[in-house]
Write a protein that holds these residues in place. Structure first.
Motif, PDB file in Angstrom:
ATOM      1  N   GLN A  78     -83.007  18.709 -20.737  1.00  0.00           N
ATOM      2  CA  GLN A  78     -82.815  17.023 -20.781  1.00  0.00           C
ATOM      3  C   GLN A  78     -83.581  15.802 -21.237  1.00  0.00           C
ATOM      4  N   VAL A  79     -84.739  16.101 -20.988  1.00  0.00           N
ATOM      5  CA  VAL A  79     -86.091  15.658 -20.539  1.00  0.00           C
ATOM      6  C   VAL A  79     -86.208  15.092 -21.892  1.00  0.00           C
ATOM      7  N   ARG A  80     -86.292  15.528 -23.044  1.00  0.00           N
ATOM      8  CA  ARG A  80     -86.701  15.855 -24.196  1.00  0.00           C
ATOM      9  C   ARG A  80     -84.771  15.304 -25.291  1.00  0.00           C
ATOM     10  N   LYS A  81     -84.449  15.221 -24.709  1.00  0.00           N
ATOM     11  CA  LYS A  81     -82.595  15.029 -24.986  1.00  0.00           C
ATOM     12  C   LYS A  81     -82.883  13.671 -24.672  1.00  0.00           C
ATOM     13  N   SER A  82     -82.766  13.563 -23.906  1.00  0.00           N
ATOM     14  CA  SER A  82     -82.360  11.728 -23.503  1.00  0.00           C
ATOM     15  C   SER A  82     -82.974  11.431 -23.875  1.00  0.00           C
ATOM     16  N   SER A  83     -85.004  11.597 -24.367  1.00  0.00           N
ATOM     17  CA  SER A  83     -85.858  10.901 -24.315  1.00  0.00           C
ATOM     18  C   SER A  83     -85.774  10.103 -26.247  1.00  0.00           C
ATOM     19  N   THR A  84     -85.105  11.010 -26.656  1.00  0.00           N
ATOM     20  CA  THR A  84     -84.710  11.013 -28.378  1.00  0.00           C
ATOM     21  C   THR A  84     -83.900   9.895 -28.917  1.00  0.00           C
ATOM     22  N   PRO A  85     -84.743   9.081 -29.671  1.00  0.00           N
ATOM     23  CA  PRO A  85     -83.683   7.631 -30.627  1.00  0.00           C
ATOM     24  C   PRO A  85     -82.407   8.951 -30.919  1.00  0.00           C
ATOM     25  N   ARG A  86     -81.427   8.054 -31.326  1.00  0.00           N
ATOM     26  CA  ARG A  86     -79.883   8.514 -31.957  1.00  0.00           C
ATOM     27  C   ARG A  86     -80.163   7.728 -33.175  1.00  0.00           C
ATOM     28  N   SER A  87     -81.423   6.849 -33.229  1.00  0.00           N
ATOM     29  CA  SER A  87     -81.016   5.830 -34.281  1.00  0.00           C
ATOM     30  C   SER A  87     -82.174   6.285 -35.051  1.00  0.00           C
ATOM     31  N   PRO A  88     -82.462   5.705 -36.020  1.00  0.00           N
ATOM     32  CA  PRO A  88     -83.565   6.120 -37.025  1.00  0.00           C
ATOM     33  C   PRO A  88     -85.438   4.975 -37.175  1.00  0.00           C
ATOM     34  N   THR A  89     -84.197   4.055 -36.442  1.00  0.00           N
ATOM     35  CA  THR A  89     -85.005   2.817 -36.012  1.00  0.00           C
ATOM     36  C   THR A  89     -85.501   2.432 -34.900  1.00  0.00           C
ATOM     37  N   GLY A  90     -84.880   3.545 -33.753  1.00  0.00           N
ATOM     38  CA  GLY A  90     -85.118   3.259 -32.368  1.00  0.00           C
ATOM     39  C   GLY A  90     -86.036   3.838 -31.411  1.00  0.00           C
ATOM     40  N   ILE A  91     -86.591   2.857 -30.911  1.00  0.00           N
ATOM     41  CA  ILE A  91     -87.891   2.906 -29.912  1.00  0.00           C
ATOM     42  C   ILE A  91     -86.962   4.129 -28.549  1.00  0.00           C
ATOM     43  N   SER A  92     -88.462   5.061 -28.030  1.00  0.00           N
ATOM     44  CA  SER A  92     -88.300   5.838 -27.172  1.00  0.00           C
ATOM     45  C   SER A  92     -89.284   5.635 -25.987  1.00  0.00           C
ATOM     46  N   VAL A  93     -88.122   4.975 -24.628  1.00  0.00           N
ATOM     47  CA  VAL A  93     -88.800   4.215 -23.794  1.00  0.00           C
ATOM     48  C   VAL A  93     -88.169   4.676 -22.533  1.00  0.00           C
ATOM     49  N   LEU A  94     -89.716   4.682 -21.554  1.00  0.00           N
ATOM     50  CA  LEU A  94     -89.718   5.843 -20.365  1.00  0.00           C
ATOM     51  C   LEU A  94     -89.416   4.543 -19.333  1.00  0.00           C
ATOM     52  N   VAL A  95     -87.601   4.399 -18.713  1.00  0.00           N
ATOM     53  CA  VAL A  95     -87.913   3.494 -17.447  1.00  0.00           C
ATOM     54  C   VAL A  95     -87.785   3.840 -16.801  1.00  0.00           C
ATOM     55  N   THR A  96     -89.008   3.413 -15.478  1.00  0.00           N
ATOM     56  CA  THR A  96     -89.267   4.057 -14.774  1.00  0.00           C
ATOM     57  C   THR A  96     -88.374   2.394 -13.366  1.00  0.00           C
ATOM     58  N   GLY A  97     -88.195   3.542 -11.975  1.00  0.00           N
ATOM     59  CA  GLY A  97     -86.074   2.765 -11.636  1.00  0.00           C
ATOM     60  C   GLY A  97     -85.359   2.225 -11.729  1.00  0.00           C
ATOM     61  N   ALA A  98     -85.063   3.865 -12.781  1.00  0.00           N
ATOM     62  CA  ALA A  98     -83.712   3.584 -13.247  1.00  0.00           C
ATOM     63  C   ALA A  98     -82.673   3.587 -13.238  1.00  0.00           C
ATOM     64  N   GLY A  99     -82.083   4.221 -11.330  1.00  0.00           N
ATOM     65  CA  GLY A  99     -81.520   4.070 -10.639  1.00  0.00           C
ATOM     66  C   GLY A  99     -81.025   2.878  -9.681  1.00  0.00           C
ATOM     67  N   GLY A 100     -82.255   2.035 -10.315  1.00  0.00           N
ATOM     68  CA  GLY A 100     -81.901   0.744  -9.687  1.00  0.00           C
ATOM     69  C   GLY A 100     -81.084  -0.376 -10.516  1.00  0.00           C
ATOM     70  N   PHE A 101     -80.658  -1.407 -10.029  1.00  0.00           N
ATOM     71  CA  PHE A 101     -79.921  -2.065 -10.131  1.00  0.00           C
ATOM     72  C   PHE A 101     -79.974  -3.020 -12.194  1.00  0.00           C
ATOM     73  N   VAL A 102     -81.310  -3.045 -12.653  1.00  0.00           N
ATOM     74  CA  VAL A 102     -81.596  -3.848 -13.602  1.00  0.00           C
ATOM     75  C   VAL A 102     -81.759  -2.636 -14.335  1.00  0.00           C
ATOM     76  N   GLY A 103     -82.636  -2.267 -13.998  1.00  0.00           N
ATOM     77  CA  GLY A 103     -83.089  -0.375 -14.658  1.00  0.00           C
ATOM     78  C   GLY A 103     -82.274   0.088 -14.598  1.00  0.00           C
ATOM     79  N   SER A 104     -80.648   0.821 -14.276  1.00  0.00           N
ATOM     80  CA  SER A 104     -79.478   1.151 -14.726  1.00  0.00           C
ATOM     81  C   SER A 104     -79.142  -0.242 -16.082  1.00  0.00           C
ATOM     82  N   HIS A 105     -79.116  -1.356 -15.704  1.00  0.00           N
ATOM     83  CA  HIS A 105     -77.749  -1.682 -16.800  1.00  0.00           C
ATOM     84  C   HIS A 105     -79.377  -2.107 -17.974  1.00  0.00           C
TER      85      HIS A 105
END
Ligand SMILES: O=C(O)[C@H]1O[C@H](OP(=O)(O)OP(=O)(O)OC[C@H]2O[C@@H](n3ccc(=O)[nH]c3=O)[C@H](O)[C@@H]2O)[C@H](O)[C@@H](O)[C@H]1O
Length: 449
Positions: free
Chosen positions: A86-113
């Motif tokens: 799950q970790v690998r799948k979620s963090s792999t970009p789908r777009s060839p130019t995509g970046i890979s981002v660790l979002v801390t506080g992703a369950g929060g308001f700004v983080g989820s958006h």
């Protein structure tokens, strides 16, 4: 009578010691029979053997028992093939130019958006959140479900857990960290000061340590500072060059400290760091501890709301309320213009100067809190019961107003949502999420203002 020790979980040693103390000090020990002595020794031996066995098989837990703060003892375990997938799948970009981002506080308001916006454009996103109970955790879990439906996995864990962070960076070559995990709330800092030190200082340093010394490649970091760093500054609109050395709350002080800590890690380790000063962000899926959110709840329940006004003769208490979609665009703009870190992974000397930035992300249009209340009254078709009091000296500041020309210049940041339009969207989400029927409704369920 002294009760036998509870040898369950990780506090065995502690409890056993306290049991022994109790046994030694108790007068009942004087009359123990030889049978009970034998029983006691057998229990002691069994417990020691169990602890040794447990320690050998769970080395990470034994460290947690002796060194980590109590809050981390309840952290859920991580690891295993399914979790790693799950970790690998979620963090792999789908777009060839995509970046890979660790979002801390992703369950929060700004983080989820932000996570949803990044995923939508094809970036890889992995969330990290400790789902604490500062406000209703079920709202955080609902956001988690929404993210999961969109292919974003949130790891259940704390930014203070370096073992977990190291594991994540060993598994994924993150290009960026969007660091939004924090203890928020200006006034709550008087009730629970330590939680601000734990998340906003210790947690931030822990994350920077792992990013600087362990992660390979070193990621660029964009993180949430706050408009509150302007504190007692009176020059306005607030510009990044204004004084920020007079914070009015411990919350503000920890965010200001974060900006100084960012400077250090940039200077020594070459981490690319961008701090974003958010101005009272609001919108759908927002934070229940914020005034616009609990005013809505209280107005609908017929409960009195307390509205602050500033000292006699001064301006009304006002905020540069900023709509979530505008802030998300600012966060993505900051990520897209962040340069690479220049440090040598492993914590060696930097190869050259790295980027260090700070930006205001506000709406450039302050609105008095009294006006916020009247907009809500109209949208909700309900009159608020108001208790108007002088703003208490509890960390609040009377006024915020952002100058955003720097963010506009560097990544085209331009807020487009006024407070009435933004609150309309918030109320629409609120009544839908909580299943509320308003008294008088227009076609979309919300009264026109
Ligand atoms: O920009 C920030 O950096 C911060 O923004 C937010 O803080 P604030 O701007 O203080 O928002 P919020 O509490 O919603 O109060 C709004 C207004 O209502 C007034 N207010 C508040 C409570 C109350 O009972 N009555 C009242 O009048 C109050 O005086 C104020 O004028 C975030 O919570 C914080 O985490 C941080 O991100």
């Amino acid at each position: 009578m002294v009760s036998p020790p509870d040898t369950s979980k990780t506090t065995k040693l502690e409890r056993y010691n306290s049991y022994l103390r109790k046994v030694n000090s108790s007068s009942s020990t004087k009359i123990v029979t030889s049978t009970s002595k034998i029983l006691f020794r057998t229990t002691l031996l069994t417990a020691v053997v169990m602890i040794l066995f447990f320690t050998i098989n769970h080395p990470s837990l034994s460290i947690a028992t002796t060194r980590r703060p109590r809050s981390l003892l309840s952290s859920p375990s991580f690891g295993g093939a399914a979790w790693e997938k799950q970790v690998r799948k979620s963090s792999t970009p789908r777009s060839p130019t995509g970046i890979s981002v660790l979002v801390t506080g992703a369950g929060g308001f700004v983080g989820s958006h932000c996570s949803l916006a990044l995923r939508k454009r094809g970036d890889g996103v992995l969330g990290l959140d400790n789902f604490n109970s500062y406000y209703d955790p079920s709202l955080k879990r609902s956001r988690q479900q929404l993210l999961l439906k969109n292919g974003i996995f949130i790891v259940d864990g704390d930014i203070n857990n370096s073992g977990l962070l190291k594991k994540l960076f060993d598994m994924v070559p993150f290009t960026h960290i969007l660091h939004l995990a924090a203890q928020a709330g200006v006034r709550y800092a008087m009730k629970n000061p330590q939680s601000y030190i734990h998340s906003n200082i210790a947690g931030f340093v822990n994350l920077l340590e792992v990013a600087a010394k362990h992660a390979d490649p070193q990621p660029a970091i964009v993180w949430a500072s706050s408009s509150s760093v302007y504190g007692l500054n009176t020059a306005n609109p607030f510009s990044e060059s204004h004084r920020t050395d007079r914070p009015a709350s411990l919350y503000a002080a920890t965010k200001k400290a974060g900006e100084e800590i960012a400077h250090t890690y940039n200077h020594i380790y070459g981490l690319s760091l961008t701090g974003l000063r958010f101005f009272t962000v609001y919108g759908p899926w927002g934070r229940p501890d914020m005034a616009y959110f609990f005013f809505t709840k209280d107005i609908l329940n017929g409960k009195t709301i307390t509205v602050f006004r500033s000292a006699e003769g001064q301006k009304d208490v006002a905020r540069d309320f900023t709509y979530i979609d505008d802030v998300v665009k600012g966060c993505l703009g900051a990520l897209d213009t962040a340069e690479k870190s220049t440090g040598v992974p492993g914590g060696g000397k930097k190869r050259g100067p790295a980027q260090l930035r700070v930006y205001n992300l506000g709406n450039t249009s302050p609105v008095p809190v009294s006006k916020l209340v009247s907009i809500l009254e109209n949208l909700l078709s309900s009159k608020a019961k108001k208790n108007i009091v002088r703003m208490p000296a509890n960390g609040d500041v009377p006024y915020t107003h952002a100058n955003v020309s720097l963010a506009h210049h560097d990544f085209g940041y331009k807020p487009t949502t006024d407070l009435t339009s933004g609150l309309r969207k918030f109320v629409k989400w609120y009544v839908g999420y909580y299943g509320i029927h308003l008294k008088s409704e227009s076609s979309d369920g919300i009264k026109d203002v």
